[in-house]
Write a protein that holds these residues in place. Structure first.
Motif, PDB file in Angstrom:
ATOM      1  N   LEU A  26      34.782 -81.640 -22.741  1.00  0.00           N
ATOM      2  CA  LEU A  26      34.545 -82.743 -23.676  1.00  0.00           C
ATOM      3  C   LEU A  26      35.598 -83.835 -23.490  1.00  0.00           C
ATOM      4  CD1 LEU A  26      32.816 -83.756 -26.077  1.00  0.00           C
ATOM      5  CD2 LEU A  26      34.493 -82.662 -27.592  1.00  0.00           C
ATOM      6  N   GLU A  37      34.771 -88.730 -29.285  1.00  0.00           N
ATOM      7  CA  GLU A  37      34.283 -87.354 -29.194  1.00  0.00           C
ATOM      8  C   GLU A  37      32.907 -87.227 -29.828  1.00  0.00           C
ATOM      9  OE1 GLU A  37      36.711 -84.189 -30.466  1.00  0.00           O
ATOM     10  OE2 GLU A  37      38.390 -84.646 -29.122  1.00  0.00           O
ATOM     11  N   ALA A  38      32.698 -87.910 -30.948  1.00  0.00           N
ATOM     12  CA  ALA A  38      31.403 -87.843 -31.637  1.00  0.00           C
ATOM     13  C   ALA A  38      30.293 -88.380 -30.740  1.00  0.00           C
ATOM     14  CB  ALA A  38      31.465 -88.623 -32.941  1.00  0.00           C
ATOM     15  N   ARG A  41      29.646 -85.885 -27.893  1.00  0.00           N
ATOM     16  CA  ARG A  41      28.878 -84.726 -28.367  1.00  0.00           C
ATOM     17  C   ARG A  41      27.400 -85.083 -28.522  1.00  0.00           C
ATOM     18  NH1 ARG A  41      32.199 -80.545 -30.074  1.00  0.00           N
ATOM     19  NH2 ARG A  41      34.377 -81.125 -30.509  1.00  0.00           N
ATOM     20  N   ARG A  42      27.133 -86.275 -29.094  1.00  0.00           N
ATOM     21  CA  ARG A  42      25.730 -86.686 -29.265  1.00  0.00           C
ATOM     22  C   ARG A  42      25.046 -86.849 -27.911  1.00  0.00           C
ATOM     23  NH1 ARG A  42      27.854 -89.863 -33.542  1.00  0.00           N
ATOM     24  NH2 ARG A  42      28.013 -91.687 -32.162  1.00  0.00           N
ATOM     25  N   LEU A  44      25.735 -85.289 -25.125  1.00  0.00           N
ATOM     26  CA  LEU A  44      25.489 -83.967 -24.548  1.00  0.00           C
ATOM     27  C   LEU A  44      24.366 -83.235 -25.265  1.00  0.00           C
ATOM     28  CD1 LEU A  44      29.140 -82.759 -23.824  1.00  0.00           C
ATOM     29  CD2 LEU A  44      27.484 -83.739 -22.234  1.00  0.00           C
ATOM     30  N   GLU A  45      24.283 -83.418 -26.577  1.00  0.00           N
ATOM     31  CA  GLU A  45      23.201 -82.795 -27.340  1.00  0.00           C
ATOM     32  C   GLU A  45      21.850 -83.325 -26.866  1.00  0.00           C
ATOM     33  OE1 GLU A  45      24.105 -83.647 -31.378  1.00  0.00           O
ATOM     34  OE2 GLU A  45      25.729 -82.172 -31.511  1.00  0.00           O
ATOM     35  N   GLU A  48      21.083 -82.073 -23.333  1.00  0.00           N
ATOM     36  CA  GLU A  48      20.721 -80.650 -23.319  1.00  0.00           C
ATOM     37  C   GLU A  48      19.237 -80.465 -23.616  1.00  0.00           C
ATOM     38  OE1 GLU A  48      22.759 -76.521 -24.739  1.00  0.00           O
ATOM     39  OE2 GLU A  48      22.651 -78.113 -26.237  1.00  0.00           O
ATOM     40  N   ARG A  55      25.274 -76.710 -22.926  1.00  0.00           N
ATOM     41  CA  ARG A  55      26.569 -76.901 -23.561  1.00  0.00           C
ATOM     42  C   ARG A  55      27.437 -75.674 -23.347  1.00  0.00           C
ATOM     43  NH1 ARG A  55      26.474 -80.392 -27.815  1.00  0.00           N
ATOM     44  NH2 ARG A  55      28.746 -80.211 -27.738  1.00  0.00           N
ATOM     45  N   GLY A  59      32.762 -77.555 -26.259  1.00  0.00           N
ATOM     46  CA  GLY A  59      32.078 -78.834 -26.406  1.00  0.00           C
ATOM     47  C   GLY A  59      31.690 -79.516 -25.123  1.00  0.00           C
TER      48      GLY A  59
END
Length: 261
Positions: A26, A37-38, A41-42, A44-45, A48, A55, A59
């Motif tokens: 991450l 970071e937020a 993460r979004r 990568l979500e 995915e 994932r 993270g």
């Protein structure tokens, strides 16, 4: 790399870099693309959901290469190669003796081993798989130790810190480990969490025997669990390529070929 403000461009670049590198943390993504970071993460979500990445703990993400085995839910693969898996299960159960402490990871083959073990008496089974524990729960001759942890609904396995804490307190004679891939580099599985708990079970076992049907031979899954030198044996229905059989022999791991009845 300079900050990429456009989400589509950023995600395309992340995917391209993951394909080249294999995996990224991450923090690597945050620093490389100049995002929070937020946001990382979004991204990568959403990536995915495309089925192109998975994932990882912490993270980050790992690229899914076409040759890697996808995770198939337990219910979907339960009836596949049933007779072959039963032969493997019978062979595994024949190695178990009264007084043994047996470890079982989750999986359709290890589930059938549990069913075969119901014919044994005065043994203990340590498992992180809820369905295996339930299968053995009505047998008074078997003591069942079930780890705690977070349930993975595709495999019925309990993973994470709670499961690992339980494993640290047990001693296992023989562990039968279900896997998703078997190559000269070792054995592998789709889930990082399951790979971690399998490694810990191996550390607590006197010997580890990998159990797998012939479709796993020559295929690699996402996360490595152990090298061949860390195994004490393998049980499969074969056939085993000569190169892999030699690699096992060189690692002093016994090869058991299950015979179909």
């Amino acid at each position: 790399m300079a900050r990429i403000g456009n989400k589509t461009e950023r995600q395309n670049q992340i995917l391209k870099d993951l394909e080249q590198k294999g995996d990224m943390t991450l923090q690597e993504i945050v620093s490389t693309y100049g995002c929070s970071e937020a946001t990382a993460r979004r991204d990568l979500e959403e990536l995915e959901l495309s089925g192109l990445i998975v994932r990882t703990i912490g993270g980050g993400a790992k690229y899914l290469r076409p040759e890697q085995v996808r995770e198939v839910p337990f219910r979907e693969k339960q009836q596949a190669l049933y007779h072959e898996k039963m032969a493997i299960a019978r062979t595994a159960a024949s190695l178990v003796h009264e007084g043994d402490v047996i470890g079982l990871t989750g999986g359709t083959t290890t589930y059938l081993i549990a069913r075969e073990l119901k014919h044994h008496r005065n043994i203990t089974v340590v498992t992180n798989a809820v369905n295996i524990a339930m299968e053995l729960s009505d047998n008074e001759g078997i003591q069942v130790v079930l780890t705690g942890g977070v349930l993975r609904n595709k495999s019925y396995e309990l993973c994470g810190p709670l499961a690992e804490q339980t494993v640290k307190a047990v001693n296992i004679h023989t562990m039968f480990m279900g896997i998703d891939g078997f190559t000269g580099d070792g054995v592998s599985t789709y889930s990082e969490l399951e790979a971690n708990i399998a490694r810990m079970l191996m550390q607590r076992a006197d010997r580890t025997v990998a159990v797998f049907d012939h479709t796993k031979i020559g295929r690699s899954s996402l996360f490595n669990v152990a090298g061949l030198s860390e195994l004490h044996g393998c049980i499969t229905d074969g056939p085993m390529p000569a190169s892999l059989a030699k690699a096992l022999a060189d690692s002093h791991a016994a090869l058991h070929l299950a015979e179909l009845g």
